[in-house]
Design an enzyme around this catalytic site. Structure first.
Site, PDB file in Angstrom:
ATOM      1  N   CYS A 175       0.855  -1.185   0.000  1.00 40.38           N
ATOM      2  CA  CYS A 175       0.000   0.000   0.000  1.00 40.38           C
ATOM      3  C   CYS A 175       0.890   1.235   0.000  1.00 40.38           C
ATOM      4  O   CYS A 175       2.094   1.143   0.199  1.00 40.38           O
ATOM      5  CB  CYS A 175      -0.870   0.017   1.241  1.00 40.38           C
ATOM      6  SG  CYS A 175      -1.860  -1.462   1.406  1.00 40.38           S
ATOM      7  N   TRP A 223      -3.779  -1.581  -1.471  1.00 44.46           N
ATOM      8  CA  TRP A 223      -3.740  -2.765  -2.324  1.00 44.46           C
ATOM      9  C   TRP A 223      -4.097  -3.908  -1.386  1.00 44.46           C
ATOM     10  O   TRP A 223      -3.306  -4.289  -0.535  1.00 44.46           O
ATOM     11  CB  TRP A 223      -2.348  -2.931  -2.925  1.00 44.46           C
ATOM     12  CG  TRP A 223      -2.346  -3.810  -4.124  1.00 44.46           C
ATOM     13  CD1 TRP A 223      -2.810  -3.494  -5.378  1.00 44.46           C
ATOM     14  CD2 TRP A 223      -1.876  -5.152  -4.222  1.00 44.46           C
ATOM     15  NE1 TRP A 223      -2.648  -4.543  -6.219  1.00 44.46           N
ATOM     16  CE2 TRP A 223      -2.074  -5.582  -5.554  1.00 44.46           C
ATOM     17  CE3 TRP A 223      -1.307  -6.047  -3.314  1.00 44.46           C
ATOM     18  CZ2 TRP A 223      -1.739  -6.849  -5.995  1.00 44.46           C
ATOM     19  CZ3 TRP A 223      -0.961  -7.313  -3.762  1.00 44.46           C
ATOM     20  CH2 TRP A 223      -1.165  -7.698  -5.083  1.00 44.46           C
ATOM     21  N   ASN A 233       0.520   0.207   6.504  1.00 43.63           N
ATOM     22  CA  ASN A 233       1.085  -0.601   5.436  1.00 43.63           C
ATOM     23  C   ASN A 233       1.741  -1.798   6.121  1.00 43.63           C
ATOM     24  O   ASN A 233       2.496  -1.615   7.063  1.00 43.63           O
ATOM     25  CB  ASN A 233       2.144   0.254   4.705  1.00 43.63           C
ATOM     26  CG  ASN A 233       2.565  -0.360   3.406  1.00 43.63           C
ATOM     27  OD1 ASN A 233       2.078  -1.413   3.025  1.00 43.63           O
ATOM     28  ND2 ASN A 233       3.471   0.314   2.724  1.00 43.63           N
ATOM     29  N   GLU A 284      11.307 -23.357 -14.989  1.00 42.53           N
ATOM     30  CA  GLU A 284      11.078 -21.941 -14.698  1.00 42.53           C
ATOM     31  C   GLU A 284      12.300 -21.101 -15.096  1.00 42.53           C
ATOM     32  O   GLU A 284      12.155 -20.005 -15.644  1.00 42.53           O
ATOM     33  CB  GLU A 284      10.742 -21.770 -13.202  1.00 42.53           C
ATOM     34  CG  GLU A 284      10.626 -20.343 -12.708  1.00 42.53           C
ATOM     35  CD  GLU A 284       9.555 -19.505 -13.401  1.00 42.53           C
ATOM     36  OE1 GLU A 284       8.769 -20.042 -14.196  1.00 42.53           O
ATOM     37  OE2 GLU A 284       9.536 -18.287 -13.169  1.00 42.53           O
ATOM     38  N   LYS A 296       1.062  -8.711 -18.693  1.00 42.68           N
ATOM     39  CA  LYS A 296       1.160  -9.178 -17.304  1.00 42.68           C
ATOM     40  C   LYS A 296       0.016 -10.131 -16.956  1.00 42.68           C
ATOM     41  O   LYS A 296       0.199 -11.095 -16.244  1.00 42.68           O
ATOM     42  CB  LYS A 296       1.162  -7.969 -16.357  1.00 42.68           C
ATOM     43  CG  LYS A 296       1.334  -8.323 -14.899  1.00 42.68           C
ATOM     44  CD  LYS A 296       2.735  -8.827 -14.613  1.00 42.68           C
ATOM     45  CE  LYS A 296       2.899  -9.409 -13.229  1.00 42.68           C
ATOM     46  NZ  LYS A 296       4.033 -10.330 -13.151  1.00 42.68           N
TER      47      LYS A 296
HETATM   48  C1  F6R Z   1       5.990 -15.710 -16.714  1.00 40.17           C
HETATM   49  C2  F6R Z   1       4.655 -15.325 -16.290  1.00 40.17           C
HETATM   50  C3  F6R Z   1       3.511 -16.060 -16.878  1.00 40.17           C
HETATM   51  C4  F6R Z   1       2.392 -16.208 -15.842  1.00 40.17           C
HETATM   52  C5  F6R Z   1       1.131 -16.804 -16.490  1.00 40.17           C
HETATM   53  C6  F6R Z   1       0.043 -17.033 -15.463  1.00 40.17           C
HETATM   54  O1  F6R Z   1       6.962 -14.956 -16.069  1.00 40.17           O
HETATM   55  O2  F6R Z   1       4.485 -14.435 -15.529  1.00 40.17           O
HETATM   56  O3  F6R Z   1       3.881 -17.289 -17.396  1.00 40.17           O
HETATM   57  O4  F6R Z   1       2.846 -17.029 -14.810  1.00 40.17           O
HETATM   58  O5  F6R Z   1       0.660 -15.942 -17.485  1.00 40.17           O
HETATM   59  O6  F6R Z   1      -0.301 -15.855 -14.839  1.00 40.17           O
HETATM   60  P1  F6R Z   1      -1.043 -15.849 -13.456  1.00 40.17           P
HETATM   61  O7  F6R Z   1      -0.149 -16.432 -12.452  1.00 40.17           O
HETATM   62  O8  F6R Z   1      -1.360 -14.405 -13.216  1.00 40.17           O
HETATM   63  O9  F6R Z   1      -2.289 -16.679 -13.638  1.00 40.17           O
END
Ligand code: F6R
Length: 609
Positions: A2, A74, A98, A482, A604
């Site tokens: 936050c 947040w 926070n 990973e 993202k």
């Molecule tokens: C890689 C990455 C993606 C996410 C995937 C799932 O660095 O960030 O592979 O892990 O798109 O996203 P979430 O976890 O938000 O469902």
């Protein structure tokens, strides 16, 4: 997580605070609020959603006064809503907070029995009531705050006002960041420098266990125990953009370095050391309900799927419950075999990934019980689940997931403890031992981060490669996957992860002098076999970088580079190896001049199928 801003001076506090909160809005918050004090009256304005909503409210109902505190939230405990927005008022005391108060439930119960009425679902509101309760017998607000802070467990950065003392603003910190900006007899307090850097560059960085009392145009710094300390402001010459990133060149590196803290957050308040057990506030399944599940199904995408794979190793090993791991985008199209006896666990940082959400709905329609592991509070996946385990990693801005991944690993490890304690496979001693290992983890992550210069050297050496292979056995295999994904997505170098034993079934044909082979060789039960796999690569002229455990000087002897990763126990070492591989991918990408925060073609949160 936050954002906090406080002000005492001669300007309208609400304006200064609003400007500060705006500087933090890039972090994407769910609610905000401001409180100012004017002639002994405290007035609060709060709204949910973006800051523009609060700004609109302030235009309609302005706040006056030259002392004030503000907050952008947040959510961690309690959904985003006006009632859960800060500032929180308990009796005469108003706070913005926070961090996470670990013992808030016990404090809330105690304060409720003393007649306090709570209006939010947050952990933070308890702080205002606790100070108010102490104010009944203390001689000053300062004393009441000191007494109250003694009873708090967890992390906090706090700004505090009281209508009983309209000349005082108090800030205190333990575990969450806080800076004080000074410009003549004007004082600015903030969780993050960008909020106040346009007002002053003279800043005092507060340390854990410190308190600042602003009164009558002056400030006094002291320990929480009351011992006065002299703190000298330093001149901050960062640009506003550097300040947003806390001095880091980008969000990815900032988030990599935040992992010791985010791991503390995912653990906070959940460990029952004496019982060798873990408590999840959102799980809502007792031992017998947990024992009734015949199998678990972990479903996720991308990095979260890698966490799920590691979770399978942990849960099957420690709890002897069969675990299936599903790629969410495949799951719903193949008539999945789940029933009432299946505990389905969607794992998602954003909680909005369309494939994972669709898989959740598919499983639910077949009667499965859903407990998700999510970072974003009140996200779609969290809302549609029967229970949620939040990872509390804080906002992740870099597109490549880092701290969200390692907190998912920790959450799965804790879930393994809970399941194993529920079905009796993990006994008290083993549970206590596993919990003790968790307690040591943040410091080991710090230590792993110190390997960065050596890791940079490795990236320099292989910078011109087009391909890379990552090998691991057992629970290190998902970490190899990973590591390869991190390298691919931010440096655009093609990389694959394999179980080390699979090499001889095909990939070994790729070995040449161009392609580095990154081998994960923790000091676990697979080490002897991994050493043999390493030999297979070296004898075919392959170039090996060995990620070994600290103290193991033997394994990496024939490798071109050998890195010593701290040992955190078999399951939790995954976190430490993951951190090292994040740094490796990061260094490759930076040396190649790539934009690590926004790699090409990626988003993202993937909200389309
Ligand atoms: C890689 C990455 C993606 C996410 C995937 C799932 O660095 O960030 O592979 O892990 O798109 O996203 P979430 O976890 O938000 O469902």
């Amino acid at each position: 997580m936050c954002g906090i801003v406080g002000y005492m001076g001669s300007q309208e506090a609400s304006q200064v605070i609003m400007n500060g909160l705006k500087m933090l809005e890039y972090r994407g918050y769910d609610s905000a609020g401001i409180c100012t004090m004017d002639l002994g009256d405290v007035e609060i304005r709060r709204s949910s959603g973006k800051l523009v909503n609060l700004e609109r409210l302030l235009n309609e109902q302005p706040l006056h006064g030259t002392i004030g505190i503000g907050h952008t939230r947040w959510a961690t405990h309690g959904k985003p809503s006006v009632a859960n927005a800060h500032p929180h008022k308990g009796g005469a005391v108003v706070v913005v907070h926070n961090g996470i108060i670990e013992n808030y439930l016990a404090l809330k119960e105690e304060l409720t029995s003393r007649g306090h009425t709570f209006l939010s679902e947050t952990d933070s509101e308890v702080v205002s009531h606790l100070i108010d309760e102490n104010l009944k017998t203390a001689t000053s607000l300062e004393e009441a705050v000191r007494r109250a802070l003694k009873d708090l467990q967890g992390a906090y950065a706090l700004c505090i006002l009281s209508q009983m003392d309209d000349k005082t603003l108090i800030a205190a910190k333990s575990g969450s960041p806080m800076v004080v900006g000074i410009k003549g007899d004007e004082y600015f307090v903030a969780s993050d420098m960008p909020a106040i850097i346009s007002n002053t560059r003279e800043m005092v960085i507060m340390e854990d266990g410190e308190m600042a009392v602003f009164r009558n145009g002056g400030v006094k710094f002291s320990t929480l125990g009351g011992e006065e300390i002299i703190k000298t402001p330093r001149y901050i010459d960062w640009s506003p953009l550097m300040a947003e990133k806390n001095g880091y060149p980008n969000f990815m590196l900032k988030e990599i370095h935040e992992q010791p803290r985010s791991i503390k957050n995912v653990i906070a308040g959940r460990l029952h050391v004496d019982e060798g057990d873990v408590f999840f506030e959102g799980l809502e399944l007792d031992d017998s309900a947990l024992r009734a599940f015949e199998r678990l199904c972990l479903v996720a995408c991308g990095t979260s799927w890698h966490a799920a794979l590691a979770g399978k190793y942990m849960i099957e090993e420690y709890c002897r419950i069969p675990v299936d791991v599903e790629i969410a985008s495949e799951f719903r199209y193949r008539d999945p075999m789940v029933s009432k006896k299946t505990l389905v666990i969607p794992i998602s940082q954003s909680g909005e990934t369309a494939d994972t959400l669709a898989a959740l709905r598919e499983a639910k329609s077949r009667g499965a019980h859903i407990v998700s592991i999510c970072n974003v509070v009140d996200s779609s996946i969290a809302r549609e689940s029967d229970g949620v385990i939040y990872t509390h990693a804080g906002l992740e801005i870099g597109v490549a997931s880092t701290k969200a991944f390692t907190t998912q690993l920790v959450a799965l490890y804790m879930l393994a403890i809970r399941l194993g304690r529920a079905n009796g496979i993990i006994d008290l001693g083993k549970g206590q031992e596993m919990i003790a290992a968790l307690g040591r983890l943040p410091a080991l992550v710090e230590k792993t981060l110190e390997l960065d210069p050596q890791i940079e050297e490795v990236a320099c050496e292989y910078l011109t490669c087009w391909d890379a292979i990552y090998l691991g056995r057992g629970i290190s295999y998902p970490i190899a996957l990973e590591g390869a994904l991190k390298l691919k997505e931010i440096s655009y170098i093609h990389a694959d992860g394999y179980p080390a034993g699979e090499m001889k079934h095909g990939p070994i044909a790729l070995i040449d002098r161009e392609m580095p082979v990154f081998i994960l060789a923790p000091n676990d039960k697979h080490l002897v076999k991994v050493r043999s796999n390493m030999e297979e690569v070296i004898t075919r002229g392959g170039r090996v970088v060995a990620f070994c455990s600290e103290g193991d000087l033997e394994t990496g002897k024939r490798a071109e580079f050998a890195l010593q990763i701290p040992w955190g126990g078999e399951a939790l070492s995954t976190v430490l190896f993951a951190v090292a591989l994040q740094l490796l991918a990061y260094n490759f990408a930076i040396l190649k001049g790539k934009d690590v925060d926004q790699p090409r073609n990626l988003a993202k949160s993937v909200t389309v199928e």
